[in-house]
Scaffold this active site. Structure first.
Site, PDB file in Angstrom:
ATOM      1  N   ASP A   1     -14.173  24.460 -29.841  1.00 48.15           N
ATOM      2  CA  ASP A   1     -13.067  24.040 -28.981  1.00 48.15           C
ATOM      3  C   ASP A   1     -13.502  22.824 -28.171  1.00 48.15           C
ATOM      4  O   ASP A   1     -14.656  22.403 -28.258  1.00 48.15           O
ATOM      5  CB  ASP A   1     -12.639  25.187 -28.052  1.00 48.15           C
ATOM      6  CG  ASP A   1     -13.829  25.871 -27.425  1.00 48.15           C
ATOM      7  OD1 ASP A   1     -14.830  25.175 -27.134  1.00 48.15           O
ATOM      8  OD2 ASP A   1     -13.784  27.092 -27.215  1.00 48.15           O
TER       9      ASP A   1
ATOM     10  N   ASP B   1     -13.655  21.115 -24.409  1.00 50.62           N
ATOM     11  CA  ASP B   1     -13.524  21.298 -22.967  1.00 50.62           C
ATOM     12  C   ASP B   1     -13.509  19.940 -22.286  1.00 50.62           C
ATOM     13  O   ASP B   1     -14.201  19.012 -22.707  1.00 50.62           O
ATOM     14  CB  ASP B   1     -14.703  22.114 -22.428  1.00 50.62           C
ATOM     15  CG  ASP B   1     -14.755  23.501 -23.054  1.00 50.62           C
ATOM     16  OD1 ASP B   1     -13.689  24.037 -23.393  1.00 50.62           O
ATOM     17  OD2 ASP B   1     -15.864  24.043 -23.213  1.00 50.62           O
TER      18      ASP B   1
ATOM     19  N   ASP C   1     -26.195  24.446 -18.025  1.00 52.35           N
ATOM     20  CA  ASP C   1     -27.384  25.227 -18.373  1.00 52.35           C
ATOM     21  C   ASP C   1     -28.463  24.416 -19.102  1.00 52.35           C
ATOM     22  O   ASP C   1     -29.572  24.257 -18.608  1.00 52.35           O
ATOM     23  CB  ASP C   1     -27.011  26.514 -19.138  1.00 52.35           C
ATOM     24  CG  ASP C   1     -26.001  26.298 -20.255  1.00 52.35           C
ATOM     25  OD1 ASP C   1     -25.649  25.138 -20.538  1.00 52.35           O
ATOM     26  OD2 ASP C   1     -25.577  27.306 -20.863  1.00 52.35           O
TER      27      ASP C   1
HETATM   28  P1  ATP Z   1     -19.717  27.334 -27.733  1.00 51.53           P
HETATM   29  O1  ATP Z   1     -18.335  27.140 -27.169  1.00 51.53           O
HETATM   30  O2  ATP Z   1     -19.997  26.641 -28.989  1.00 51.53           O
HETATM   31  O3  ATP Z   1     -20.129  28.744 -27.725  1.00 51.53           O
HETATM   32  P2  ATP Z   1     -20.422  25.936 -25.361  1.00 51.53           P
HETATM   33  O4  ATP Z   1     -21.651  25.171 -24.984  1.00 51.53           O
HETATM   34  O5  ATP Z   1     -19.149  25.188 -25.376  1.00 51.53           O
HETATM   35  O6  ATP Z   1     -20.727  26.638 -26.731  1.00 51.53           O
HETATM   36  P3  ATP Z   1     -19.192  27.609 -23.401  1.00 51.53           P
HETATM   37  O7  ATP Z   1     -19.524  28.999 -23.017  1.00 51.53           O
HETATM   38  O8  ATP Z   1     -17.884  27.304 -23.992  1.00 51.53           O
HETATM   39  O9  ATP Z   1     -20.356  27.158 -24.379  1.00 51.53           O
HETATM   40  O10 ATP Z   1     -19.444  26.717 -22.105  1.00 51.53           O
HETATM   41  C1  ATP Z   1     -19.054  25.361 -22.029  1.00 51.53           C
HETATM   42  C2  ATP Z   1     -20.078  24.580 -21.221  1.00 51.53           C
HETATM   43  O11 ATP Z   1     -20.140  25.081 -19.882  1.00 51.53           O
HETATM   44  C3  ATP Z   1     -21.492  24.658 -21.734  1.00 51.53           C
HETATM   45  O12 ATP Z   1     -21.740  23.698 -22.737  1.00 51.53           O
HETATM   46  C4  ATP Z   1     -22.306  24.394 -20.478  1.00 51.53           C
HETATM   47  O13 ATP Z   1     -22.362  23.018 -20.191  1.00 51.53           O
HETATM   48  C5  ATP Z   1     -21.469  25.069 -19.413  1.00 51.53           C
HETATM   49  N1  ATP Z   1     -21.898  26.455 -19.188  1.00 51.53           N
HETATM   50  C6  ATP Z   1     -21.419  27.560 -19.809  1.00 51.53           C
HETATM   51  N2  ATP Z   1     -22.028  28.669 -19.373  1.00 51.53           N
HETATM   52  C7  ATP Z   1     -22.908  28.267 -18.447  1.00 51.53           C
HETATM   53  C8  ATP Z   1     -23.839  28.944 -17.616  1.00 51.53           C
HETATM   54  N3  ATP Z   1     -23.984  30.266 -17.683  1.00 51.53           N
HETATM   55  N4  ATP Z   1     -24.583  28.191 -16.759  1.00 51.53           N
HETATM   56  C9  ATP Z   1     -24.428  26.857 -16.689  1.00 51.53           C
HETATM   57  N5  ATP Z   1     -23.588  26.170 -17.444  1.00 51.53           N
HETATM   58  C10 ATP Z   1     -22.818  26.852 -18.317  1.00 51.53           C
HETATM   59 MG    MG Z   2     -17.126  25.943 -25.667  1.00 48.09          MG
END
Ligand code: ATP
Ligand code: MG
Length: 419
Positions: A56, A58, A136
């Site tokens: 997705d 963001d 993170d």
């Molecule tokens: P995917 O959607 O492929 O699982 P993602 O990196 O997009 O991976 P998400 O959970 O959608 O993961 O989170 C979006 C973004 O928000 C992450 O890339 C990160 O920058 C931030 N993020 C998410 N969870 C945390 C956390 N626990 N601590 C700090 N930053 C976070």
């Molecule tokens: Mg994501």
């Protein structure tokens, strides 16, 4: 505080506007036209740089959630722990998050930190630079501007990605304490994206793993499912075990987690095959496999004491779930499915007659049969049953009737029912 950044111009990286969903572009374009900053952030630039299709898109912006709502009729504000706007375009939802700050609890807005340093609410808005470094991992902090094609990098994430390195931003121990779920995320990204962990990011996990005990069980389930349903369940499981995280999630569930029964390995591998083939997977099936060795052992004791097998399995299932899903909140619908799969197993032993024929049409037949196939390695009897039920399904209806209603003799004598 560090707010220097590196800019990687379009042409020096592979992310292009055309890779971004139309809906996400509508959001960034409109925000920028209204005078706000807007980037594609988080997982999407990371995945695109690795040549992986993003799940997705963001958006990160300096507009407040209310300002976002003012710009988009299709926007809704959600979340408490982390308030943000969802902008909906048909079935696609674009998550729009206002830049977060990194300051202490005295900042503007609403940020709340527990004794151990754990963040429980995080709604302090901040600058673009602060937003990057509160994320993170460095590879998750890249900001792509679809208007200019430039990637802005505050944390050296671009280099880390090139070297396929997973590195926490800032001081590793503090970042894990602030949110222990990051340990599970580390394992997930490492596994899913084939990355190598930076020494600090890696070394602390076994030591800090017990911090997961403080995380709400529902959040642990979410993270665990993301790890197990991403196409690399078996590798993910082994990483959890290797970093001592598994025992924090399911203490004592498996006798030798580092060498689980074949049935569990098979279940993970089948799940991965299905995910890769784009077929649906249900966590209920996976939990049925994970909990089976324990449930089977307990049910067998009751059966030896004279309890009917289906009842024994139901009771053992109930108890084992109650005991071993305290840390991870396994939804009722998953545990119910697991129990239905287990209770189906003794019923496969009746191969003949109307009742046997009826099994074929039951709602859980498919899942229960798939489970029987996994059990085929357990013992000779399970293998014979699996072969029989496979054969029954493969033949034409007439032969099937003949097999089940017994114009010919069953090839093996019936044995005492046993799960
Ligand atoms: P995917 O959607 O492929 O699982 P993602 O990196 O997009 O991976 P998400 O959970 O959608 O993961 O989170 C979006 C973004 O928000 C992450 O890339 C990160 O920058 C931030 N993020 C998410 N969870 C945390 C956390 N626990 N601590 C700090 N930053 C976070
Ligand atoms: Mg994501």
């Amino acid at each position: 505080m560090k707010d220097s950044f590196q800019e990687i111009p379009s042409g020096e990286h592979r992310v292009e506007r055309k890779h971004i969903s139309q809906s996400a572009l509508k959001v960034t374009d409109r925000l920028q036209q209204a005078g706000f900053k807007a980037y594609i952030v988080g997982g999407a630039p990371r995945d695109l740089l690795l040549g992986v299709e993003p799940k997705d898109f963001d958006v990160g912006t300096d507009a407040t959630p209310e300002q976002v709502r003012g710009l988009f009729r299709n926007a809704r504000l959600i979340g408490r722990r982390f308030r943000l706007a969802h902008v909906r375009f048909g079935r696609e939802i674009i998550e729009v998050a206002t830049f977060r700050g990194t300051g202490g609890a005295d900042g503007e807005g609403d940020r709340s930190v527990e004794d151990g340093g754990r963040l429980v609410r995080d709604n302090v808005f901040g600058s673009e630079a602060e937003d990057a470094i509160r994320r993170d991992f460095t590879i998750n902090a890249l900001m792509f501007d679809p208007a200019s094609g430039i990637i802005r990098d505050y944390t050296n994430g671009f280099d880390d990605l090139k070297r396929r390195r997973l590195r926490l931003i800032g001081e590793a121990e503090a970042r894990y304490r602030e949110d222990p779920v990051r340990m599970l995320r580390a394992v997930r990204f490492k596994t899913k994206l084939d990355l190598e962990m930076d020494p600090d990011t890696e070394r602390l996990i076994p030591e800090l793993a017990p911090l997961l005990a403080d995380i709400p069980p529902a959040r642990l389930l979410d993270e665990l499912l993301k790890l197990l349903l991403g196409g690399r369940a078996w590798d993910g499981y082994n990483a959890l075990v290797g970093y001592d995280l598994w025992e924090e999630l399911f203490p004592g569930l498996l006798e030798t987690p580092e060498n689980p029964p074949t049935l569990i390995r098979q279940a993970f591998e089948n799940t991965d095959e299905r995910v890769r083939a784009g077929r649906p997977v249900t966590p209920g099936f996976l939990f049925a496999a994970l909990f089976w060795p324990r449930v089977k052992a307990e049910a067998e004791r009751c059966i030896d004491n004279g309890q009917p097998p289906v009842e024994a399995l139901a009771a053992a299932g109930e108890e084992v779930f109650a005991r071993h899903s305290a840390r991870v909140a396994i939804h009722r619908r998953f545990s119910t499915m697991a129990k239905e799969i287990w209770m189906f197993q003794p019923r496969f032993e009746r191969r003949r007659g109307k009742r046997a024929m009826r099994l074929l049409g039951e709602r859980r037949f498919r899942a229960a049969y798939d489970f029987l196939l996994l059990r085929a390695d357990e013992n000779e009897q399970a293998r014979e049953l699996a072969d029989w039920w496979t054969r029954v399904q493969e033949v034409d209806p007439e032969t099937r009737s003949a097999l089940i209603f017994g114009q010919q003799k069953s090839r093996t004598p019936r044995k005492r029912p046993h799960p």
